[in-house]
Design a protein around this motif. Structure first.
Motif, PDB file in Angstrom:
ATOM      1  N   TRP A   1      49.039  26.987  47.920  1.00 28.43           N
ATOM      2  CA  TRP A   1      48.709  27.060  46.495  1.00 28.43           C
ATOM      3  C   TRP A   1      49.984  27.170  45.669  1.00 28.43           C
ATOM      4  O   TRP A   1      50.141  26.502  44.637  1.00 28.43           O
ATOM      5  CB  TRP A   1      47.796  28.253  46.218  1.00 28.43           C
TER       6      TRP A   1
ATOM      7  N   ASP B   1      44.199  34.390  38.444  1.00 32.29           N
ATOM      8  CA  ASP B   1      42.995  33.607  38.727  1.00 32.29           C
ATOM      9  C   ASP B   1      42.888  33.274  40.210  1.00 32.29           C
ATOM     10  O   ASP B   1      41.799  33.318  40.793  1.00 32.29           O
ATOM     11  CB  ASP B   1      43.001  32.312  37.903  1.00 32.29           C
ATOM     12  N   TYR B   2      44.021  32.947  40.830  1.00 31.82           N
ATOM     13  CA  TYR B   2      44.003  32.626  42.263  1.00 31.82           C
ATOM     14  C   TYR B   2      43.591  33.840  43.088  1.00 31.82           C
ATOM     15  O   TYR B   2      42.793  33.729  44.030  1.00 31.82           O
ATOM     16  CB  TYR B   2      45.384  32.138  42.709  1.00 31.82           C
TER      17      TYR B   2
ATOM     18  N   SER C   1      40.664  34.219  45.911  1.00 33.78           N
ATOM     19  CA  SER C   1      41.152  34.252  47.289  1.00 33.78           C
ATOM     20  C   SER C   1      41.031  35.622  47.934  1.00 33.78           C
ATOM     21  O   SER C   1      40.780  35.731  49.133  1.00 33.78           O
ATOM     22  CB  SER C   1      42.616  33.806  47.338  1.00 33.78           C
TER      23      SER C   1
END
Length: 220
Positions: free
Chosen positions: A95, A165-166, A170
């Protein structure tokens, strides 16, 4: 002599008043000391510069293989815990590559991923506590901190928001899975006692079922 805490460390008898410099120091040396203190955030590094540089030359399979070696995961075929942790770090690195981070940004981001799990594992941080901790760290390394130099902003506004946000999808969205993985006693997740290999196989099978159920609860 008493010590007073400041955002950049400690100074004798409390913070140094604005516009004054302690005896024996210069504004330049004071700034260097503050910068060094700031550099300690998210340290020590989870991956070395050499390791990150090496990973950047690899495709997806290569990243997975080399991260498994760097992190000393030796039981990926039989231990679901190791497999989940490796997937966590591989996914994070890939990512970050899509974000076109610099080497220092890769370093701090991967260390952030590691420290979030370390806090969960050793400090038993709840989801709420982890989110609060993340906010405090991002305030130090992101653009929201009232820093004396823009050079101290490791991530800009867009990058900081993207990281948050990731982590929501995750880690935080699957927090129960990681709590189960770290906290459950072996007796609770192992079925059968016919030797170590059978026990490990059943451990993997039961943990996989648990992970699937948690993903279904999360809407996956």
């Amino acid at each position: 002599m008493s010590q007073g805490t400041t955002p950049w460390g400690t100074t004798p008898c409390g913070p140094t008043p604005a516009g004054q410099t302690p005896a024996g120091t210069t504004p330049e040396s004071e700034r260097d000391a503050e910068f060094q203190e700031h550099e300690k955030i998210l340290s020590p590094d989870f991956l070395s510069v050499a390791q990150i540089t090496d990973l950047l030359t690899e495709d997806i399979d290569g990243v997975q293989e080399k991260l498994g070696t760097f992190l000393n995961f030796k039981n990926l075929e039989t231990c679901l815990k190791d497999a989940i942790l490796l997937d966590y770090y591989v996914s994070g690195f890939l990512w970050a590559r899509g974000m076109d981070f610099s080497i220092i940004q890769y370093s701090k981001f991967m260390t952030l991923l590691a420290m979030l799990l370390q806090n969960l594992k050793t400090l038993h941080m709840s989801l709420e506590e982890s989110i609060k901790w993340l906010g405090e760290v991002m305030a130090e390394i992101g653009p929201t901190h009232l820093q004396k130099s823009e050079d101290w902003n490791i991530f800009d506004v867009k990058q900081a928001n993207a990281i948050i946000d990731y982590l929501k999808i995750s880690l935080f969205q699957h927090y129960k899975l990681y709590e189960f993985m770290f906290y459950s006693a072996r007796e609770e997740i192992v079925i059968g006692t016919e030797g170590n290999q059978n026990s490990e196989y059943e451990h993997v099978k039961v943990a996989r079922i648990k992970r699937t159920r948690l993903q279904e609860e999360d809407g996956f």
